[in-house]
Design a protein around this motif. Structure first.
Motif, PDB file in Angstrom:
ATOM      1  N   SER A  92       0.826  -1.202   0.000  1.00  0.00           N
ATOM      2  CA  SER A  92       0.000   0.000   0.000  1.00  0.00           C
ATOM      3  C   SER A  92       0.864   1.257   0.000  1.00  0.00           C
ATOM      4  O   SER A  92       1.702   1.438   0.888  1.00  0.00           O
ATOM      5  CB  SER A  92      -0.912   0.002   1.229  1.00  0.00           C
ATOM      6  OG  SER A  92      -1.430   1.290   1.471  1.00  0.00           O
ATOM      7  N   GLU A  93       0.639   2.126  -0.977  1.00  0.00           N
ATOM      8  CA  GLU A  93       1.386   3.380  -1.054  1.00  0.00           C
ATOM      9  C   GLU A  93       1.105   4.260   0.168  1.00  0.00           C
ATOM     10  O   GLU A  93       2.008   4.907   0.690  1.00  0.00           O
ATOM     11  CB  GLU A  93       1.034   4.119  -2.340  1.00  0.00           C
ATOM     12  CG  GLU A  93       2.000   5.237  -2.655  1.00  0.00           C
ATOM     13  CD  GLU A  93       1.846   5.763  -4.074  1.00  0.00           C
ATOM     14  OE1 GLU A  93       1.910   6.996  -4.218  1.00  0.00           O
ATOM     15  OE2 GLU A  93       1.670   4.962  -5.007  1.00  0.00           O
ATOM     16  N   ASP A  94      -0.129   4.283   0.623  1.00  0.00           N
ATOM     17  CA  ASP A  94      -0.491   5.078   1.805  1.00  0.00           C
ATOM     18  C   ASP A  94       0.259   4.606   3.053  1.00  0.00           C
ATOM     19  O   ASP A  94       0.744   5.413   3.844  1.00  0.00           O
ATOM     20  CB  ASP A  94      -1.998   5.038   2.063  1.00  0.00           C
ATOM     21  CG  ASP A  94      -2.794   5.807   1.022  1.00  0.00           C
ATOM     22  OD1 ASP A  94      -2.215   6.700   0.358  1.00  0.00           O
ATOM     23  OD2 ASP A  94      -3.993   5.518   0.871  1.00  0.00           O
ATOM     24  N   LYS A  95       0.364   3.309   3.213  1.00  0.00           N
ATOM     25  CA  LYS A  95       1.057   2.757   4.382  1.00  0.00           C
ATOM     26  C   LYS A  95       2.555   3.056   4.322  1.00  0.00           C
ATOM     27  O   LYS A  95       3.168   3.349   5.339  1.00  0.00           O
ATOM     28  CB  LYS A  95       0.812   1.253   4.505  1.00  0.00           C
ATOM     29  CG  LYS A  95      -0.598   0.930   4.945  1.00  0.00           C
ATOM     30  CD  LYS A  95      -0.801  -0.560   5.103  1.00  0.00           C
ATOM     31  CE  LYS A  95      -2.230  -0.854   5.542  1.00  0.00           C
ATOM     32  NZ  LYS A  95      -2.472  -2.292   5.703  1.00  0.00           N
ATOM     33  N   GLU A  97       3.868   5.646   2.796  1.00  0.00           N
ATOM     34  CA  GLU A  97       3.968   7.091   3.057  1.00  0.00           C
ATOM     35  C   GLU A  97       3.996   7.356   4.565  1.00  0.00           C
ATOM     36  O   GLU A  97       4.825   8.123   5.063  1.00  0.00           O
ATOM     37  CB  GLU A  97       2.795   7.822   2.411  1.00  0.00           C
ATOM     38  CG  GLU A  97       2.839   9.330   2.583  1.00  0.00           C
ATOM     39  CD  GLU A  97       3.870  10.001   1.706  1.00  0.00           C
ATOM     40  OE1 GLU A  97       4.545  10.928   2.205  1.00  0.00           O
ATOM     41  OE2 GLU A  97       4.011   9.619   0.548  1.00  0.00           O
ATOM     42  N   LYS A  98       3.107   6.711   5.296  1.00  0.00           N
ATOM     43  CA  LYS A  98       3.074   6.863   6.754  1.00  0.00           C
ATOM     44  C   LYS A  98       4.355   6.317   7.386  1.00  0.00           C
ATOM     45  O   LYS A  98       4.908   6.920   8.310  1.00  0.00           O
ATOM     46  CB  LYS A  98       1.852   6.168   7.340  1.00  0.00           C
ATOM     47  CG  LYS A  98       0.560   6.874   6.999  1.00  0.00           C
ATOM     48  CD  LYS A  98      -0.645   6.117   7.511  1.00  0.00           C
ATOM     49  CE  LYS A  98      -1.925   6.803   7.045  1.00  0.00           C
ATOM     50  NZ  LYS A  98      -3.126   6.036   7.405  1.00  0.00           N
ATOM     51  N   ASN A 101       7.160   8.822   6.959  1.00  0.00           N
ATOM     52  CA  ASN A 101       7.073   9.923   7.922  1.00  0.00           C
ATOM     53  C   ASN A 101       7.603   9.506   9.287  1.00  0.00           C
ATOM     54  O   ASN A 101       8.319  10.272   9.945  1.00  0.00           O
ATOM     55  CB  ASN A 101       5.631  10.424   8.036  1.00  0.00           C
ATOM     56  CG  ASN A 101       5.169  11.141   6.784  1.00  0.00           C
ATOM     57  OD1 ASN A 101       5.964  11.699   6.040  1.00  0.00           O
ATOM     58  ND2 ASN A 101       3.875  11.104   6.521  1.00  0.00           N
TER      59      ASN A 101
END
Length: 128
Positions: A92-95, A97-98, A101
């Motif tokens: 997952s790209e969102d995961k 990204e998190k 961070n």
């Protein structure tokens, strides 16, 4: 750590071997390369731990570093661009990204240089 001068630079002995440092890359690692390596590998190691902790499955991580130096001010390192290639399937790209961070916040090397060197991180996901 203790560094001992030799004809080409300095060296230090560690459990895993001798580290030779020199401004001439024929005789050892250059100081700027060690600095960039420390930032990149620290960040990569933290990212790996975070991905594993979050049970995000991946096969490999590759990091490329692009360095901007200022020849007018002692050739100082002003920017390090880190590009992470995370290799695996169904990531997952969102995961990621998190996770990136969190990596920035928890990488001791990035935190050490953040007020003097601009560190930029990007990533891509490649399927196997």
């Amino acid at each position: 750590m203790e560094f001992i001068m030799n004809e080409e630079g300095f060296q230090s002995d560690f459990e895993f071997g001798t580290l030779k440092v020199s401004s001439n890359d024929q005789f050892g690692f250059r100081p700027y390369a060690l600095l960039v390596s420390s930032v990149a590998v620290c960040s990569g190691g933290v990212l790996r731990k975070i991905l594993e902790k979050k049970r995000i499955s991946f096969d490999d991580i590759k990091i490329s570093a692009d360095v901007k130096r200022n020849p007018d001010i002692a050739n100082r390192v002003e920017e390090i661009k880190l590009h992470f290639t995370i290799i695996g399937n169904d990531i997952s790209e969102d995961k990621v990204e998190k996770a990136m961070n969190l990596t920035r916040k928890n990488c001791s090397m990035i935190q050490s240089v953040q007020d003097s060197i601009h560190v930029v991180e990007t990533f891509e996901i490649k399927n196997v």
